[in-house]
Design a protein around this motif. Structure first.
Motif, mmCIF file in Angstrom:
data_model
loop_
_atom_site.group_PDB
_atom_site.id
_atom_site.type_symbol
_atom_site.label_atom_id
_atom_site.label_comp_id
_atom_site.label_asym_id
_atom_site.label_seq_id
_atom_site.Cartn_x
_atom_site.Cartn_y
_atom_site.Cartn_z
ATOM 1 N N UNK A 22 33.483 36.677 43.364
ATOM 2 C CA UNK A 22 33.930 37.444 42.199
ATOM 3 C C UNK A 22 34.611 36.536 41.182
ATOM 4 N N UNK A 24 34.008 33.422 40.793
ATOM 5 C CA UNK A 24 32.939 32.645 40.141
ATOM 6 C C UNK A 24 32.309 33.467 39.034
ATOM 7 N N UNK A 26 33.739 35.855 37.339
ATOM 8 C CA UNK A 26 34.688 35.928 36.226
ATOM 9 C C UNK A 26 34.678 34.647 35.407
ATOM 10 N N UNK A 28 32.183 32.562 35.184
ATOM 11 C CA UNK A 28 30.900 32.579 34.458
ATOM 12 C C UNK A 28 31.018 33.417 33.176
ATOM 13 N N UNK A 29 31.713 34.550 33.291
ATOM 14 C CA UNK A 29 31.893 35.396 32.110
ATOM 15 C C UNK A 29 32.702 34.682 31.031
ATOM 16 N N UNK A 30 33.807 34.036 31.467
ATOM 17 C CA UNK A 30 34.646 33.305 30.501
ATOM 18 C C UNK A 30 33.809 32.263 29.749
ATOM 19 N N UNK A 32 30.634 32.211 29.506
ATOM 20 C CA UNK A 32 29.621 32.937 28.741
ATOM 21 C C UNK A 32 30.110 33.379 27.383
ATOM 22 N N UNK A 33 31.368 33.859 27.317
ATOM 23 C CA UNK A 33 31.881 34.310 26.017
ATOM 24 C C UNK A 33 31.929 33.160 25.030
ATOM 25 N N UNK A 36 28.404 32.474 23.896
ATOM 26 C CA UNK A 36 27.928 33.478 22.932
ATOM 27 C C UNK A 36 28.556 33.251 21.563
#
Lengths: 170, 146
Positions: A22, A24, A26, A28-30, A32-33, A36
């Motif tokens: 989980x 990892x 999170x 990845x999301x950071x 990713x932002x 983007x």
């Protein structure tokens, strides 16, 4: 054991957790932002056509040919190109467009219409009348058909040439 | 051929994008989220179909999307790890009446979200009444009473 470590321990009740994974996700999301956001900024800068990174004006060595064009294109989209050429006043001038350009793009519209156009395996030769100063300005709207990198050139027959490197996104 | 490639590329891109935006994004659908979802659909539509508006193309695209979706669900059944990677897992965010703030911060959940879920599901007023609050895979918060 610190409070944070304690909090981030896997629980098995009431649900079995996998916080290592989980976290990892999170992370990845950071990341990713940021990616983007970078994509948005690069788009504004023109990495995906139309912008400072993409729009270009090139003059040939002899100074008789100027081309304004986009470096980056997107498949299916149309982009303008402005070609200015100088020849003998009152005489005709012939511009040639090399074949790779015609492989990647098709001419959606061309203004003014050439008085003569000749196709050959090397590309297209278009003949135009010049004005009293020997100038001709050509407005072409290109529609991107291909995908990938296209190296082509536009030249004045018996004059200068401009190499073009263009990329079409899928 | 390009119907399959288009559908595959869009499926992959959307999966990664929605993974980045996180499970809270469309889990609790407000009316604005709903509009946003429709706009995303509109933006996708052209790329999916290209300039071929035939019935055949539409069916090919739909079939491809379904094949990928069903295929992925079959693979997920085989591999637990891949399933977790794609769908994520549940995360406990309230334990014995106390907020787990680091987890909430990471998962972008606020106290208000949890209390709202507690009110709607159980009619609770205070966090002490909650034994566990769990952020589920679909982005909903489930409440287990103390």
């Amino acid at each position: 054991m610190s409070l944070l470590e304690q909090e981030m321990q896997d629980r098995v009740h009431p649900v079995a957790e996998d916080l290592t994974l989980q976290r990892k996700v999170w992370r990845f999301q950071r990341v990713g932002w940021y990616v983007l956001t970078a994509v948005v900024i690069l788009t504004l800068l023109g990495l995906f056509s139309r912008g400072p990174l993409s729009s270009l004006e090139t003059v040939s060595e002899q100074g008789d040919l100027t081309v304004q064009y986009e470096r980056f294109h997107r498949a299916g989209g149309t982009n303008p190109m402005i070609v200015q050429a100088t020849g003998q006043p009152g005489k005709e001038i012939t511009l040639s467009i090399s074949k790779p350009m015609l492989d990647g793009f098709s001419i959606e519209s061309i203004q003014p219409q050439p008085v003569r156009s000749v196709g050959s395996p090397q590309g297209l030769s278009l003949t135009f009348p010049t004005d009293k100063n020997g100038h001709v300005t050509l407005f072409i709207s290109w529609r991107s058909d291909g995908i990938g990198l296209f190296k082509s050139q536009i030249s004045v027959v018996g004059g200068g040439h401009i190499p073009l490197t263009q990329f079409i996104y899928p | 051929m390009d119907a399959v490639l288009r559908a595959g590329a869009i499926y992959l891109a959307l999966m990664v994008l929605f993974k980045i935006s996180g499970r809270r994004s469309l889990g609790e659908l407000t009316s604005f989220d709903f509009v946003l979802l429709m706009v995303i659909g509109e933006a996708t539509q052209q790329a999916l179909l290209g300039d071929d508006f035939s019935v055949t193309n539409a069916i090919l695209v739909i079939v491809t999307l379904m094949v990928i979706d069903i295929g992925l669900s079959l693979v997920k059944r085989r591999s637990k790890r891949l399933a977790k990677l794609i769908d994520g897992g549940p995360t406990i965010i309230v334990e014995n009446g106390a907020f787990l703030r680091h987890r909430m911060h990471e998962a972008r959940v606020q106290e208000d979200d949890i209390l709202e879920a507690a009110r709607i599901e159980q009619g609770f007023e205070r966090v002490e009444q909650i034994k566990y609050a769990i952020l589920e895979r679909n982005g909903k918060i489930s409440i287990i009473p103390a």
